[in-house]
Design a protein around this motif. Structure first.
Motif, PDB file in Angstrom:
ATOM      1  N   PRO A   1       0.732-147.987  15.577  1.00  0.00           N
ATOM      2  CA  PRO A   1       1.390-146.692  15.377  1.00  0.00           C
ATOM      3  C   PRO A   1       2.890-146.734  15.667  1.00  0.00           C
ATOM      4  O   PRO A   1       3.683-146.111  14.962  1.00  0.00           O
ATOM      5  CB  PRO A   1       0.647-145.780  16.351  1.00  0.00           C
ATOM      6  CG  PRO A   1      -0.720-146.377  16.466  1.00  0.00           C
ATOM      7  CD  PRO A   1      -0.500-147.862  16.398  1.00  0.00           C
ATOM      8  N   GLU A   2       3.287-147.492  16.682  1.00  0.00           N
ATOM      9  CA  GLU A   2       4.712-147.599  17.034  1.00  0.00           C
ATOM     10  C   GLU A   2       5.506-148.253  15.912  1.00  0.00           C
ATOM     11  O   GLU A   2       6.622-147.834  15.592  1.00  0.00           O
ATOM     12  CB  GLU A   2       4.855-148.416  18.319  1.00  0.00           C
ATOM     13  CG  GLU A   2       6.284-148.527  18.818  1.00  0.00           C
ATOM     14  CD  GLU A   2       6.382-149.341  20.094  1.00  0.00           C
ATOM     15  OE1 GLU A   2       7.490-149.395  20.654  1.00  0.00           O
ATOM     16  OE2 GLU A   2       5.369-149.919  20.523  1.00  0.00           O
ATOM     17  N   VAL A   3       4.928-149.271  15.299  1.00  0.00           N
ATOM     18  CA  VAL A   3       5.598-149.941  14.188  1.00  0.00           C
ATOM     19  C   VAL A   3       5.617-149.041  12.954  1.00  0.00           C
ATOM     20  O   VAL A   3       6.650-148.864  12.301  1.00  0.00           O
ATOM     21  CB  VAL A   3       4.917-151.292  13.875  1.00  0.00           C
ATOM     22  CG1 VAL A   3       5.472-151.898  12.589  1.00  0.00           C
ATOM     23  CG2 VAL A   3       5.110-152.263  15.042  1.00  0.00           C
TER      24      VAL A   3
ATOM     25  N   PHE B   1      10.237-148.046   8.499  1.00  0.00           N
ATOM     26  CA  PHE B   1       9.158-147.842   7.529  1.00  0.00           C
ATOM     27  C   PHE B   1       8.930-146.378   7.182  1.00  0.00           C
ATOM     28  O   PHE B   1       7.958-146.049   6.509  1.00  0.00           O
ATOM     29  CB  PHE B   1       7.859-148.455   8.069  1.00  0.00           C
ATOM     30  CG  PHE B   1       7.998-149.905   8.393  1.00  0.00           C
ATOM     31  CD1 PHE B   1       8.058-150.857   7.384  1.00  0.00           C
ATOM     32  CD2 PHE B   1       8.118-150.328   9.705  1.00  0.00           C
ATOM     33  CE1 PHE B   1       8.218-152.193   7.678  1.00  0.00           C
ATOM     34  CE2 PHE B   1       8.273-151.667  10.016  1.00  0.00           C
ATOM     35  CZ  PHE B   1       8.325-152.613   8.990  1.00  0.00           C
ATOM     36  N   SER B   2       9.830-145.514   7.616  1.00  0.00           N
ATOM     37  CA  SER B   2       9.620-144.078   7.409  1.00  0.00           C
ATOM     38  C   SER B   2      10.165-143.579   6.079  1.00  0.00           C
ATOM     39  O   SER B   2       9.818-142.495   5.625  1.00  0.00           O
ATOM     40  CB  SER B   2      10.252-143.278   8.558  1.00  0.00           C
ATOM     41  OG  SER B   2      11.652-143.506   8.609  1.00  0.00           O
ATOM     42  N   GLY B   3      11.018-144.366   5.441  1.00  0.00           N
ATOM     43  CA  GLY B   3      11.606-143.928   4.176  1.00  0.00           C
ATOM     44  C   GLY B   3      10.757-144.291   2.982  1.00  0.00           C
ATOM     45  O   GLY B   3       9.651-144.830   3.099  1.00  0.00           O
ATOM     46  N   GLN B   4      11.278-144.013   1.808  1.00  0.00           N
ATOM     47  CA  GLN B   4      10.564-144.297   0.561  1.00  0.00           C
ATOM     48  C   GLN B   4      10.732-145.748   0.118  1.00  0.00           C
ATOM     49  O   GLN B   4       9.895-146.281  -0.601  1.00  0.00           O
ATOM     50  CB  GLN B   4      11.073-143.366  -0.552  1.00  0.00           C
ATOM     51  CG  GLN B   4      10.740-141.900  -0.324  1.00  0.00           C
ATOM     52  CD  GLN B   4       9.243-141.653  -0.264  1.00  0.00           C
ATOM     53  OE1 GLN B   4       8.492-142.097  -1.122  1.00  0.00           O
ATOM     54  NE2 GLN B   4       8.809-140.960   0.787  1.00  0.00           N
ATOM     55  N   SER B   5      11.815-146.380   0.539  1.00  0.00           N
ATOM     56  CA  SER B   5      12.070-147.746   0.083  1.00  0.00           C
ATOM     57  C   SER B   5      11.100-148.725   0.739  1.00  0.00           C
ATOM     58  O   SER B   5      10.725-148.562   1.904  1.00  0.00           O
ATOM     59  CB  SER B   5      13.512-148.158   0.395  1.00  0.00           C
ATOM     60  OG  SER B   5      13.747-148.142   1.775  1.00  0.00           O
TER      61      SER B   5
ATOM     62  N   LEU C   1      -2.214-157.847   5.184  1.00  0.00           N
ATOM     63  CA  LEU C   1      -3.040-156.938   4.375  1.00  0.00           C
ATOM     64  C   LEU C   1      -2.590-155.491   4.544  1.00  0.00           C
ATOM     65  O   LEU C   1      -2.525-154.735   3.568  1.00  0.00           O
ATOM     66  CB  LEU C   1      -4.509-157.093   4.748  1.00  0.00           C
ATOM     67  CG  LEU C   1      -5.158-158.444   4.412  1.00  0.00           C
ATOM     68  CD1 LEU C   1      -6.581-158.493   4.956  1.00  0.00           C
ATOM     69  CD2 LEU C   1      -5.141-158.714   2.917  1.00  0.00           C
ATOM     70  N   ASP C   2      -2.273-155.102   5.766  1.00  0.00           N
ATOM     71  CA  ASP C   2      -1.820-153.727   6.015  1.00  0.00           C
ATOM     72  C   ASP C   2      -0.476-153.452   5.352  1.00  0.00           C
ATOM     73  O   ASP C   2      -0.263-152.382   4.766  1.00  0.00           O
ATOM     74  CB  ASP C   2      -1.721-153.458   7.523  1.00  0.00           C
ATOM     75  CG  ASP C   2      -3.083-153.298   8.180  1.00  0.00           C
ATOM     76  OD1 ASP C   2      -4.087-153.160   7.455  1.00  0.00           O
ATOM     77  OD2 ASP C   2      -3.134-153.311   9.429  1.00  0.00           O
ATOM     78  N   MET C   3       0.435-154.400   5.425  1.00  0.00           N
ATOM     79  CA  MET C   3       1.741-154.217   4.800  1.00  0.00           C
ATOM     80  C   MET C   3       1.633-154.184   3.273  1.00  0.00           C
ATOM     81  O   MET C   3       2.293-153.389   2.608  1.00  0.00           O
ATOM     82  CB  MET C   3       2.699-155.324   5.245  1.00  0.00           C
ATOM     83  CG  MET C   3       3.186-155.199   6.673  1.00  0.00           C
ATOM     84  SD  MET C   3       4.537-153.975   6.866  1.00  0.00           S
ATOM     85  CE  MET C   3       3.637-152.535   7.421  1.00  0.00           C
ATOM     86  N   LEU C   4       0.793-155.050   2.720  1.00  0.00           N
ATOM     87  CA  LEU C   4       0.569-155.026   1.273  1.00  0.00           C
ATOM     88  C   LEU C   4      -0.031-153.695   0.837  1.00  0.00           C
ATOM     89  O   LEU C   4       0.352-153.129  -0.197  1.00  0.00           O
ATOM     90  CB  LEU C   4      -0.358-156.176   0.871  1.00  0.00           C
ATOM     91  CG  LEU C   4       0.254-157.585   0.911  1.00  0.00           C
ATOM     92  CD1 LEU C   4      -0.847-158.636   0.835  1.00  0.00           C
ATOM     93  CD2 LEU C   4       1.257-157.779  -0.223  1.00  0.00           C
ATOM     94  N   ALA C   5      -0.963-153.171   1.630  1.00  0.00           N
ATOM     95  CA  ALA C   5      -1.607-151.893   1.295  1.00  0.00           C
ATOM     96  C   ALA C   5      -0.609-150.750   1.279  1.00  0.00           C
ATOM     97  O   ALA C   5      -0.792-149.762   0.553  1.00  0.00           O
ATOM     98  CB  ALA C   5      -2.735-151.599   2.279  1.00  0.00           C
ATOM     99  N   GLN C   6       0.467-150.882   2.052  1.00  0.00           N
ATOM    100  CA  GLN C   6       1.501-149.852   2.090  1.00  0.00           C
ATOM    101  C   GLN C   6       2.570-150.068   1.009  1.00  0.00           C
ATOM    102  O   GLN C   6       3.531-149.304   0.934  1.00  0.00           O
ATOM    103  CB  GLN C   6       2.159-149.824   3.476  1.00  0.00           C
ATOM    104  CG  GLN C   6       1.222-149.349   4.580  1.00  0.00           C
ATOM    105  CD  GLN C   6       1.881-149.336   5.945  1.00  0.00           C
ATOM    106  OE1 GLN C   6       3.112-149.381   6.069  1.00  0.00           O
ATOM    107  NE2 GLN C   6       1.078-149.263   6.989  1.00  0.00           N
TER     108      GLN C   6
END
Length: 202
Positions: A88-90, A96-100, A120-125
């Motif tokens: 959650p902190e990351v 990671f809060s913007g659209q880019s 996998l989590d980063m790819l999913a985002q």
């Protein structure tokens, strides 16, 4: 002629759980540290933000002393019990809060557990993910090629630290090129050592 610009515009480096307690358990741990030091020095030159995690630091201790000077200005330092670095902190950080979307570069351990789940989590985002094959490992060396093959299939880019550094720049005309070229030359022996050790299982 247009002014030179970088090829990768939103990189961020993830350093996963490189703690002293794992030093004697992880295959070729010393080689991961060589690659991580080089990549983090490149991050300083290119002003790339860094995200660092520890796995249950209360029990497993801090990041290794060799990396401490290079992570002191990390954008995020998150302790976790999750295997993924996407805590959650990351996730809530301004990075990671913007659209880019970001180009997420991962070094650390273990390739088949925390590195895989983070990727996998980063790819999913929707982020692009680079796994540095000379910068990740596991306790059991046989896990590494299986993990990297899976991550390729999932859409991650498996590459090397030097390839990624030059791809980030993309142009010898950028202001930082001279300092990066000096770094690459200074660490050439370490690069050969890390490649010979870690890539022998790919």
């Amino acid at each position: 002629m247009a002014a030179p610009s970088r090829r990768l515009h939103n990189p961020v480096i993830f350093v996963c759980d490189l703690q002293d307690k794992f030093r004697n358990a992880i295959w070729q741990f010393d080689k991961i540290l060589l690659t991580s030091q080089k990549v983090l020095r490149a991050a300083q030159i290119l002003q790339i933000p860094i995200v660092v995690t520890t796995q249950n630091a209360g029990k497993l201790g801090p990041i290794v002393p060799e990396l401490q000077p290079l992570i002191k200005d990390a954008a995020v330092h998150s302790d976790k019990t999750l295997f993924s670095m996407v805590t959650p902190e990351v996730s809530s950080h301004a990075l990671f809060s913007g659209q880019s979307k970001r180009e997420v570069v991962i070094v650390g351990i273990e390739s088949h557990i925390c590195v895989t789940q983070t990727a996998l989590d980063m790819l999913a985002q929707g982020h692009k993910v680079y796994i540095l094959a000379d910068g990740v490992s596991s306790c059991n060396e046989e896990e590494i090629p299986v993990a990297l093959a899976r991550l390729r299939a999932e859409g991650a880019v498996v590459t090397t630290s030097e390839s990624w550094i030059y791809e980030t720049m993309g142009d010898a005309g950028i202001a930082e090129f001279r300092d990066i070229a000096k770094l690459v030359k200074e660490t050439s022996a370490d690069t050969k050592t890390a490649l010979a050790g870690l890539l022998s299982k790919i």
